[in-house]
Design a protein around this motif. Structure first.
Motif, PDB file in Angstrom:
ATOM      1  N   ASN A  61       4.881  -7.201   6.246  1.00 11.88           N
ATOM      2  CA  ASN A  61       5.015  -5.806   6.667  1.00 11.88           C
ATOM      3  C   ASN A  61       6.125  -5.156   5.855  1.00 11.88           C
ATOM      4  OD1 ASN A  61       3.061  -6.085   8.707  1.00 11.88           O
ATOM      5  ND2 ASN A  61       4.577  -6.906  10.107  1.00 11.88           N
ATOM      6  N   ASN A  62       5.814  -4.026   5.250  1.00  8.54           N
ATOM      7  CA  ASN A  62       6.790  -3.293   4.450  1.00  8.54           C
ATOM      8  C   ASN A  62       6.650  -1.806   4.712  1.00  8.54           C
ATOM      9  OD1 ASN A  62       7.881  -5.574   3.258  1.00  8.54           O
ATOM     10  ND2 ASN A  62       6.540  -5.473   1.480  1.00  8.54           N
ATOM     11  N   ILE A  76       7.067  -4.817  -2.919  1.00  5.74           N
ATOM     12  CA  ILE A  76       6.111  -5.916  -3.029  1.00  5.74           C
ATOM     13  C   ILE A  76       6.832  -7.197  -2.618  1.00  5.74           C
ATOM     14  CG2 ILE A  76       4.690  -7.265  -4.660  1.00  5.74           C
ATOM     15  CD1 ILE A  76       3.611  -4.423  -4.018  1.00  5.74           C
ATOM     16  N   PRO A  77       6.220  -8.000  -1.758  1.00  3.39           N
ATOM     17  CA  PRO A  77       6.884  -9.233  -1.311  1.00  3.39           C
ATOM     18  C   PRO A  77       7.336 -10.104  -2.482  1.00  3.39           C
ATOM     19  CG  PRO A  77       4.916  -8.825  -0.017  1.00  3.39           C
ATOM     20  CD  PRO A  77       4.908  -7.826  -1.135  1.00  3.39           C
ATOM     21  N   ILE A  78       8.509 -10.661  -2.359  1.00  5.97           N
ATOM     22  CA  ILE A  78       9.085 -11.503  -3.411  1.00  5.97           C
ATOM     23  C   ILE A  78       8.122 -12.620  -3.804  1.00  5.97           C
ATOM     24  CG2 ILE A  78      10.944 -13.151  -3.917  1.00  5.97           C
ATOM     25  CD1 ILE A  78      12.772 -11.370  -2.195  1.00  5.97           C
ATOM     26  N   LYS A  79       7.458 -13.209  -2.827  1.00  8.10           N
ATOM     27  CA  LYS A  79       6.550 -14.328  -3.110  1.00  8.10           C
ATOM     28  C   LYS A  79       5.375 -13.918  -3.994  1.00  8.10           C
ATOM     29  CE  LYS A  79       7.705 -17.117   0.814  1.00  8.10           C
ATOM     30  NZ  LYS A  79       7.280 -18.249   1.574  1.00  8.10           N
ATOM     31  N   PHE A  80       5.067 -12.634  -4.071  1.00  8.43           N
ATOM     32  CA  PHE A  80       3.943 -12.164  -4.883  1.00  8.43           C
ATOM     33  C   PHE A  80       4.368 -11.689  -6.276  1.00  8.43           C
ATOM     34  CE2 PHE A  80       1.459 -10.676  -0.865  1.00  8.43           C
ATOM     35  CZ  PHE A  80       1.235 -11.997  -0.513  1.00  8.43           C
ATOM     36  N   LYS A 119       3.893   5.377   6.463  1.00  9.01           N
ATOM     37  CA  LYS A 119       5.149   4.661   6.227  1.00  9.01           C
ATOM     38  C   LYS A 119       5.004   3.153   6.430  1.00  9.01           C
ATOM     39  CE  LYS A 119      10.025   4.806   7.344  1.00  9.01           C
ATOM     40  NZ  LYS A 119      11.087   5.517   8.031  1.00  9.01           N
ATOM     41  N   GLU A 120       4.351   2.751   7.496  1.00  9.71           N
ATOM     42  CA  GLU A 120       4.211   1.329   7.817  1.00  9.71           C
ATOM     43  C   GLU A 120       2.993   0.758   7.098  1.00  9.71           C
ATOM     44  OE1 GLU A 120       6.308  -0.442   9.824  1.00  9.71           O
ATOM     45  OE2 GLU A 120       7.556   1.327  10.128  1.00  9.71           O
ATOM     46  N   CYS A 121       3.230  -0.243   6.242  1.00 10.87           N
ATOM     47  CA  CYS A 121       2.162  -0.854   5.451  1.00 10.87           C
ATOM     48  C   CYS A 121       2.159  -2.368   5.638  1.00 10.87           C
ATOM     49  CB  CYS A 121       2.348  -0.545   3.962  1.00 10.87           C
ATOM     50  SG  CYS A 121       2.199   1.204   3.553  1.00 10.87           S
ATOM     51  N   VAL A 122       1.044  -2.974   5.314  1.00 12.35           N
ATOM     52  CA  VAL A 122       0.898  -4.423   5.319  1.00 12.35           C
ATOM     53  C   VAL A 122       0.412  -4.834   3.931  1.00 12.35           C
ATOM     54  CG1 VAL A 122      -0.352  -6.383   6.313  1.00 12.35           C
ATOM     55  CG2 VAL A 122       0.369  -4.500   7.787  1.00 12.35           C
ATOM     56  N   VAL A 123       1.045  -5.853   3.373  1.00 16.34           N
ATOM     57  CA  VAL A 123       0.631  -6.401   2.085  1.00 16.34           C
ATOM     58  C   VAL A 123       0.157  -7.826   2.355  1.00 16.34           C
ATOM     59  CG1 VAL A 123       1.290  -6.918  -0.288  1.00 16.34           C
ATOM     60  CG2 VAL A 123       2.368  -4.994   0.907  1.00 16.34           C
ATOM     61  N   ASN A 124      -1.128  -8.061   2.093  1.00 14.08           N
ATOM     62  CA  ASN A 124      -1.736  -9.364   2.353  1.00 14.08           C
ATOM     63  C   ASN A 124      -2.056 -10.071   1.050  1.00 14.08           C
ATOM     64  OD1 ASN A 124      -1.879  -9.052   5.172  1.00 14.08           O
ATOM     65  ND2 ASN A 124      -3.797  -7.944   5.019  1.00 14.08           N
ATOM     66  N   GLY A 125      -1.914 -11.391   1.052  1.00 12.94           N
ATOM     67  CA  GLY A 125      -2.344 -12.203  -0.069  1.00 12.94           C
ATOM     68  C   GLY A 125      -3.725 -12.749   0.201  1.00 12.94           C
ATOM     69  N   LEU A 126      -4.635 -12.574  -0.745  1.00 13.58           N
ATOM     70  CA  LEU A 126      -6.009 -13.053  -0.600  1.00 13.58           C
ATOM     71  C   LEU A 126      -6.440 -13.837  -1.834  1.00 13.58           C
ATOM     72  CD1 LEU A 126      -6.040 -10.456   1.449  1.00 13.58           C
ATOM     73  CD2 LEU A 126      -8.438 -11.086   1.475  1.00 13.58           C
ATOM     74  N   SER A 127      -5.798 -14.953  -2.069  1.00  9.93           N
ATOM     75  CA  SER A 127      -6.121 -15.875  -3.141  1.00  9.93           C
ATOM     76  C   SER A 127      -5.867 -15.270  -4.520  1.00  9.93           C
ATOM     77  CB  SER A 127      -7.563 -16.370  -3.015  1.00  9.93           C
ATOM     78  OG  SER A 127      -7.844 -17.346  -4.000  1.00  9.93           O
ATOM     79  N   ARG A 174      -5.957 -11.938  -5.310  1.00  5.96           N
ATOM     80  CA  ARG A 174      -5.532 -10.539  -5.265  1.00  5.96           C
ATOM     81  C   ARG A 174      -4.637 -10.310  -4.051  1.00  5.96           C
ATOM     82  NH1 ARG A 174     -10.724 -10.197  -2.926  1.00  5.96           N
ATOM     83  NH2 ARG A 174     -10.641  -9.216  -0.865  1.00  5.96           N
ATOM     84  N   ILE A 175      -3.979  -9.147  -4.075  1.00  5.89           N
ATOM     85  CA  ILE A 175      -3.293  -8.690  -2.877  1.00  5.89           C
ATOM     86  C   ILE A 175      -4.072  -7.491  -2.339  1.00  5.89           C
ATOM     87  CG2 ILE A 175      -1.035  -9.509  -3.647  1.00  5.89           C
ATOM     88  CD1 ILE A 175      -0.293  -6.510  -4.169  1.00  5.89           C
ATOM     89  N   GLU A 176      -3.874  -7.212  -1.066  1.00  9.76           N
ATOM     90  CA  GLU A 176      -4.415  -6.006  -0.463  1.00  9.76           C
ATOM     91  C   GLU A 176      -3.267  -5.258   0.189  1.00  9.76           C
ATOM     92  OE1 GLU A 176      -8.992  -7.326   0.605  1.00  9.76           O
ATOM     93  OE2 GLU A 176      -7.572  -7.096   2.252  1.00  9.76           O
ATOM     94  N   ILE A 177      -3.326  -3.927   0.067  1.00  9.65           N
ATOM     95  CA  ILE A 177      -2.316  -3.069   0.683  1.00  9.65           C
ATOM     96  C   ILE A 177      -3.022  -2.217   1.720  1.00  9.65           C
ATOM     97  CG2 ILE A 177      -0.626  -1.235   0.297  1.00  9.65           C
ATOM     98  CD1 ILE A 177      -0.409  -2.312  -2.636  1.00  9.65           C
ATOM     99  N   TRP A 178      -2.537  -2.270   2.944  1.00 13.25           N
ATOM    100  CA  TRP A 178      -3.157  -1.604   4.085  1.00 13.25           C
ATOM    101  C   TRP A 178      -2.174  -0.693   4.804  1.00 13.25           C
ATOM    102  CZ3 TRP A 178      -8.181  -2.371   5.846  1.00 13.25           C
ATOM    103  CH2 TRP A 178      -8.883  -3.429   5.255  1.00 13.25           C
ATOM    104  N   ASP A 179      -2.681   0.349   5.407  1.00 10.29           N
ATOM    105  CA  ASP A 179      -1.926   1.064   6.423  1.00 10.29           C
ATOM    106  C   ASP A 179      -1.832   0.111   7.614  1.00 10.29           C
ATOM    107  OD1 ASP A 179      -0.869   3.587   7.785  1.00 10.29           O
ATOM    108  OD2 ASP A 179      -2.511   2.943   9.109  1.00 10.29           O
ATOM    109  N   LYS A 180      -0.663  -0.047   8.192  1.00  9.73           N
ATOM    110  CA  LYS A 180      -0.468  -1.049   9.250  1.00  9.73           C
ATOM    111  C   LYS A 180      -1.397  -0.829  10.442  1.00  9.73           C
ATOM    112  CE  LYS A 180       2.918  -3.381  12.092  1.00  9.73           C
ATOM    113  NZ  LYS A 180       4.297  -3.428  12.575  1.00  9.73           N
TER     114      LYS A 180
END
Length: 143
Positions: free
Chosen positions: A7-8, A18-22, A101-109, A111-117
């Motif tokens: 969540n970012n 962008i999450p550090i891990k990505f 303002k509130e977003c979710v960044v998901n890892g999907l193998s 690619r990443i996906e960026i979503w409205d929370k």
């Protein structure tokens, strides 16, 4: 490989951390574009070349292929991670994904996906209700 959910917050200028891990796998510059289900897809430049090759090989004589190519490529843009680990998302992509303002960044193998929370949470609730049925349909993939 991208995995996990983060969540970012996106600031008023359209900058999202962008999450550090990505970051290492994405590289300093990477591609974001319109994704399916009203999210954004993000690809490393190396992965983008693979995806681009597959999509551009679709037959231009097929209307659905042309429509998908337009959707996918016209929204694509190269972004650069700044010193604070953020990217600047263009307004057209913010509008496509209904990002607030509130977003979710998901890892999907690959690619990443960026979503409205809020949109992500709604989709997740809906998906959880049918995931067992979906898994049954995918049983031939033996995972």
């Amino acid at each position: 490989m991208f995995i996990g959910q983060y969540n970012n917050k996106m600031d008023a200028k359209g900058r999202l951390s962008i999450p550090i891990k990505f970051r290492d796998e994405l590289g300093e510059k990477f591609i974001i574009t319109r994704g399916l289900d009203s999210c954004l897809f993000g690809y490393s430049l190396q992965e983008w070349q693979k995806v681009e090759s597959k999509i551009k090989s679709l037959p231009i004589t097929k209307k659905n292929a042309r429509t998908f190519q337009r959707f996918f490529f016209s929204g694509a843009t190269e972004v650069e991670i700044d010193k604070q680990g953020r990217i600047n998302i263009p307004n057209a992509l913010i509008e496509h994904a209904f990002l607030n303002k509130e977003c979710v960044v998901n890892g999907l193998s690959n690619r990443i996906e960026i979503w409205d929370k809020a949109h992500w949470e709604d989709l997740l609730l809906e998906s959880e209700a049918s995931v067992e049925e979906i898994a049954e349909e995918l049983e031939d993939f033996d995972f």
